[in-house]
Write a protein that holds these residues in place. Structure first.
Motif, PDB file in Angstrom:
ATOM      1  N   VAL A   1      -5.649   5.589  -4.095  1.00  0.00           N
ATOM      2  CA  VAL A   1      -6.096   5.080  -2.801  1.00  0.00           C
ATOM      3  C   VAL A   1      -6.730   6.224  -2.010  1.00  0.00           C
ATOM      4  O   VAL A   1      -6.150   7.300  -1.903  1.00  0.00           O
TER       5      VAL A   1
ATOM      6  N   TRP B   1       0.818  -1.212   0.000  1.00  0.00           N
ATOM      7  CA  TRP B   1       0.000   0.000   0.000  1.00  0.00           C
ATOM      8  C   TRP B   1       0.855   1.267   0.000  1.00  0.00           C
ATOM      9  O   TRP B   1       0.466   2.281  -0.577  1.00  0.00           O
TER      10      TRP B   1
ATOM     11  N   GLY C   1      -9.107   1.259  -3.225  1.00  0.00           N
ATOM     12  CA  GLY C   1      -8.130   1.448  -4.288  1.00  0.00           C
ATOM     13  C   GLY C   1      -8.862   1.287  -5.608  1.00  0.00           C
ATOM     14  O   GLY C   1      -9.595   0.313  -5.798  1.00  0.00           O
TER      15      GLY C   1
END
Length: 176
Positions: free
Chosen positions: A63, A52, A77
């Motif tokens: 995101v 991430w 996302g």
């Protein structure tokens, strides 16, 4: 939906919280579906945090996080579809998760609304999401958001050492 949930773009500082939610929601979603040893293998926060962080840094996918009282309670996302042979106007929800403590409290809807707006602004006219067939909660959520199952797309995906059957779901972005 709770009026206290705000959605904003994720920052690098959010990666650990996103990873923690991703791991906790995955484990909770598959408790009783997958054997305990496989649940343990999907609970690693460190690998998810690295993933991430990179996604946030390179905006692939975009995101966004849901925040309630300065605490991250979910994330999404989204970007263009990764599927071969899809039109350039097809977006994809790459991931959408709410902390299990915040399930059924409007977090997913707030995240979906933000992604729908973002994809529409980029010129997408439809959106897809790959959803595990054994994750009834995720299937119900996507169906309530207007997605339809494309059963001809059912496939087996490998997540670590775990094989999961999933199906692509799709909906138009042209109507609310």
């Amino acid at each position: 939906m709770s009026e206290t949930i705000q959605v904003r773009p994720a920052t690098l500082r959010d990666a650990k919280a996103i990873a923690q939610i991703h791991a906790a929601a995955s484990v909770e979603s598959y408790r009783g579906v997958l054997p305990d040893d496989q649940l343990k293998s999907i609970s690693s926060v460190e690998k998810r945090q690295a993933y991430w962080r990179e996604a946030i840094e390179y905006c692939e996918p975009q995101v966004q996080v849901a925040v309630e009282n300065d605490k991250i309670v979910g994330f999404i996302g989204f970007d263009r579809s990764r599927d071969a042979k899809t039109r350039p106007t097809t977006g994809e929800i790459w991931a959408i998760y709410a902390a299990p403590t915040h399930w059924d409290q409007g977090v997913g809807v707030a995240l979906w609304d933000a992604a729908r707006d973002g994809l529409s602004e980029e010129g997408c006219t439809s959106v897809t999401a790959w959803v595990p067939l054994r994750n009834e909660r995720a299937l119900r959520f996507h169906e309530s958001a207007g997605f339809k199952r494309e059963m001809s797309t059912a496939k087996t995906a490998t997540v670590g050492a775990i094989k999961i059957e999933e199906v692509r779901m799709q909906r138009s972005l042209m109507n609310r």
